[in-house]
Design a protein around this motif. Sequence first.
Motif, PDB file in Angstrom:
ATOM      1  N   GLU A  98       0.830  -1.199   0.000  1.00 25.32           N
ATOM      2  CA  GLU A  98       0.000   0.000   0.000  1.00 25.32           C
ATOM      3  C   GLU A  98       0.868   1.254   0.000  1.00 25.32           C
ATOM      4  O   GLU A  98       0.482   2.288  -0.558  1.00 25.32           O
ATOM      5  CB  GLU A  98      -0.912   0.002   1.223  1.00 25.32           C
ATOM      6  CG  GLU A  98      -1.980  -1.080   1.221  1.00 25.32           C
ATOM      7  CD  GLU A  98      -2.823  -1.006   2.474  1.00 25.32           C
ATOM      8  OE1 GLU A  98      -3.819  -0.256   2.460  1.00 25.32           O
ATOM      9  OE2 GLU A  98      -2.483  -1.693   3.461  1.00 25.32           O
ATOM     10  N   ALA A  99       2.028   1.156   0.646  1.00 23.73           N
ATOM     11  CA  ALA A  99       2.986   2.262   0.636  1.00 23.73           C
ATOM     12  C   ALA A  99       4.391   1.679   0.566  1.00 23.73           C
ATOM     13  O   ALA A  99       4.702   0.727   1.282  1.00 23.73           O
ATOM     14  CB  ALA A  99       2.835   3.138   1.872  1.00 23.73           C
ATOM     15  N   LEU A 100       5.216   2.247  -0.291  1.00 19.30           N
ATOM     16  CA  LEU A 100       6.606   1.822  -0.444  1.00 19.30           C
ATOM     17  C   LEU A 100       7.480   3.033  -0.149  1.00 19.30           C
ATOM     18  O   LEU A 100       7.533   3.986  -0.923  1.00 19.30           O
ATOM     19  CB  LEU A 100       6.847   1.284  -1.858  1.00 19.30           C
ATOM     20  CG  LEU A 100       8.160   0.545  -2.171  1.00 19.30           C
ATOM     21  CD1 LEU A 100       9.336   1.483  -2.303  1.00 19.30           C
ATOM     22  CD2 LEU A 100       8.466  -0.526  -1.131  1.00 19.30           C
ATOM     23  N   ILE A 104      16.070   8.901  -0.786  1.00 26.04           N
ATOM     24  CA  ILE A 104      16.881   9.788  -1.603  1.00 26.04           C
ATOM     25  C   ILE A 104      16.905  11.128  -0.888  1.00 26.04           C
ATOM     26  O   ILE A 104      15.869  11.656  -0.481  1.00 26.04           O
ATOM     27  CB  ILE A 104      16.371   9.936  -3.055  1.00 26.04           C
ATOM     28  CG1 ILE A 104      17.373  10.759  -3.872  1.00 26.04           C
ATOM     29  CG2 ILE A 104      14.986  10.555  -3.117  1.00 26.04           C
ATOM     30  CD1 ILE A 104      17.131  10.711  -5.375  1.00 26.04           C
ATOM     31  N   VAL A 105      18.085  11.643  -0.642  1.00 26.82           N
ATOM     32  CA  VAL A 105      18.213  12.929   0.027  1.00 26.82           C
ATOM     33  C   VAL A 105      17.785  13.992  -0.974  1.00 26.82           C
ATOM     34  O   VAL A 105      18.507  14.310  -1.920  1.00 26.82           O
ATOM     35  CB  VAL A 105      19.646  13.170   0.518  1.00 26.82           C
ATOM     36  CG1 VAL A 105      19.757  14.546   1.170  1.00 26.82           C
ATOM     37  CG2 VAL A 105      20.048  12.089   1.512  1.00 26.82           C
ATOM     38  N   ALA A 106      16.595  14.521  -0.767  1.00 28.13           N
ATOM     39  CA  ALA A 106      15.975  15.447  -1.706  1.00 28.13           C
ATOM     40  C   ALA A 106      14.842  16.164  -0.994  1.00 28.13           C
ATOM     41  O   ALA A 106      14.415  15.741   0.085  1.00 28.13           O
ATOM     42  CB  ALA A 106      15.447  14.683  -2.926  1.00 28.13           C
ATOM     43  N   PRO A 107      14.335  17.261  -1.571  1.00 25.72           N
ATOM     44  CA  PRO A 107      13.213  17.965  -0.926  1.00 25.72           C
ATOM     45  C   PRO A 107      12.040  17.045  -0.665  1.00 25.72           C
ATOM     46  O   PRO A 107      11.812  16.074  -1.395  1.00 25.72           O
ATOM     47  CB  PRO A 107      12.855  19.046  -1.954  1.00 25.72           C
ATOM     48  CG  PRO A 107      14.135  19.303  -2.685  1.00 25.72           C
ATOM     49  CD  PRO A 107      14.815  17.964  -2.771  1.00 25.72           C
ATOM     50  N   LYS A 108      11.280  17.333   0.395  1.00 23.54           N
ATOM     51  CA  LYS A 108      10.143  16.518   0.793  1.00 23.54           C
ATOM     52  C   LYS A 108       9.209  16.289  -0.386  1.00 23.54           C
ATOM     53  O   LYS A 108       8.871  17.214  -1.118  1.00 23.54           O
ATOM     54  CB  LYS A 108       9.383  17.197   1.933  1.00 23.54           C
ATOM     55  CG  LYS A 108       8.223  16.379   2.477  1.00 23.54           C
ATOM     56  CD  LYS A 108       7.550  17.074   3.653  1.00 23.54           C
ATOM     57  CE  LYS A 108       6.391  16.251   4.192  1.00 23.54           C
ATOM     58  NZ  LYS A 108       5.733  16.912   5.353  1.00 23.54           N
ATOM     59  N   GLY A 109       8.785  15.046  -0.547  1.00 23.81           N
ATOM     60  CA  GLY A 109       7.848  14.709  -1.606  1.00 23.81           C
ATOM     61  C   GLY A 109       8.464  14.477  -2.965  1.00 23.81           C
ATOM     62  O   GLY A 109       7.736  14.277  -3.943  1.00 23.81           O
ATOM     63  N   THR A 110       9.788  14.491  -3.057  1.00 22.28           N
ATOM     64  CA  THR A 110      10.445  14.282  -4.344  1.00 22.28           C
ATOM     65  C   THR A 110      10.020  12.963  -4.975  1.00 22.28           C
ATOM     66  O   THR A 110       9.947  11.933  -4.300  1.00 22.28           O
ATOM     67  CB  THR A 110      11.976  14.283  -4.161  1.00 22.28           C
ATOM     68  OG1 THR A 110      12.400  15.605  -3.854  1.00 22.28           O
ATOM     69  CG2 THR A 110      12.689  13.821  -5.430  1.00 22.28           C
ATOM     70  N   ARG A 111       9.736  12.992  -6.265  1.00 24.35           N
ATOM     71  CA  ARG A 111       9.443  11.786  -7.032  1.00 24.35           C
ATOM     72  C   ARG A 111      10.487  11.676  -8.130  1.00 24.35           C
ATOM     73  O   ARG A 111      10.650  12.585  -8.954  1.00 24.35           O
ATOM     74  CB  ARG A 111       8.031  11.828  -7.620  1.00 24.35           C
ATOM     75  CG  ARG A 111       6.941  11.935  -6.568  1.00 24.35           C
ATOM     76  CD  ARG A 111       5.564  11.662  -7.154  1.00 24.35           C
ATOM     77  NE  ARG A 111       5.383  10.253  -7.459  1.00 24.35           N
ATOM     78  CZ  ARG A 111       5.002   9.338  -6.560  1.00 24.35           C
ATOM     79  NH1 ARG A 111       4.793   9.680  -5.310  1.00 24.35           N
ATOM     80  NH2 ARG A 111       4.827   8.088  -6.911  1.00 24.35           N
ATOM     81  N   GLU A 149       1.964   5.459  -7.663  1.00 27.54           N
ATOM     82  CA  GLU A 149       1.380   6.285  -6.611  1.00 27.54           C
ATOM     83  C   GLU A 149       1.705   5.783  -5.207  1.00 27.54           C
ATOM     84  O   GLU A 149       1.658   6.560  -4.243  1.00 27.54           O
ATOM     85  CB  GLU A 149      -0.148   6.345  -6.791  1.00 27.54           C
ATOM     86  CG  GLU A 149      -0.590   7.175  -7.980  1.00 27.54           C
ATOM     87  CD  GLU A 149      -0.176   8.633  -7.857  1.00 27.54           C
ATOM     88  OE1 GLU A 149      -0.282   9.188  -6.745  1.00 27.54           O
ATOM     89  OE2 GLU A 149       0.281   9.205  -8.864  1.00 27.54           O
ATOM     90  N   ASN A 150       2.004   4.487  -5.055  1.00 29.30           N
ATOM     91  CA  ASN A 150       2.270   3.978  -3.708  1.00 29.30           C
ATOM     92  C   ASN A 150       3.677   4.309  -3.212  1.00 29.30           C
ATOM     93  O   ASN A 150       4.008   4.048  -2.052  1.00 29.30           O
ATOM     94  CB  ASN A 150       2.026   2.466  -3.641  1.00 29.30           C
ATOM     95  CG  ASN A 150       2.991   1.661  -4.492  1.00 29.30           C
ATOM     96  OD1 ASN A 150       3.465   2.133  -5.527  1.00 29.30           O
ATOM     97  ND2 ASN A 150       3.267   0.435  -4.080  1.00 29.30           N
TER      98      ASN A 150
END
Length: 297
Positions: A98-100, A104-111, A149-150
Amino acid sequence: MPIRSTFSLLLALIIQFSSALLAARGAETTDPTAKDDAAPTFLRISKDADGKPQALQTAIVRYADPNNPAITVDLVGAVHIGEQAYYDQLNKEFTNYEALLYEIVAPKGTRIPKGGPPKGRSAVSGLQNGMKDMLGLEFQLEQVDYTPENFVHADMSPQEMAADMAERGDGFLQMFARILGAGLVQQSKQGEDMNAAMLMALFAKDRQLQMKRLFASQMDDMDAQMRAIEGDKGSTLISQRNAKAFEVLREQLDAGKKTIGVFYGAGHFADMHRRLVNDFGLQPQSTRWLNAWDLTK
């Protein structure tokens, strides 16, 4: 510096630092040895009956709440360079959560975009490309699909990491020095055998195979490398990033997610095991192994 120490140090730096620096630029079996106070093994070399290496393997260790077995957290071990088939298998595994949570050291929420971040011309990129070509392997960030999305970013931002390192006096030079010291200790214990093995591998007809086996043998001692990086008081690179990741884990559990994977470098997991057991009340249930490097060809 002896050849063995140089290459061991290079390997540790690439495997442990690569994801952080990249971000800054842009059959199931139970494990009977797992106890509350002892972390399971997360990285190993599998061997045949004759003792010949077959594969470098990473673990997927499942943890569950004894009072609510429907809640599970899997620690999904990673090495940052591996076989194409390894990353293909991981991409399939990730659809089961459901969540993975990923690092990665990056701004919050980075995709991370499909195919990985844009390639740069930094020294780190040069080292990674050299490692990839030398061993005939692939990069995690290029082969794992982070777009579903997960997937949930669960790591520090560059600003958080820099601030924590400054507060702790925990710079890369200090960690480099710890790893160097550990490498020199290992060199004194093992003598010149590894130096000779490195030279033989470099000039072997099957150089890629011999180099993979040699580097795998160094990665098999991941616990010692992590102890060197962590020191006596932990480190930003391992324990502090783990703390940040588990803040996100708590958020996901509070949001009602019941099947969660944590996809991090295998070197993070001894500390994560302790956190899951002591802070979340979870217990290890089973271990599955994936072949990250083929050591037969």
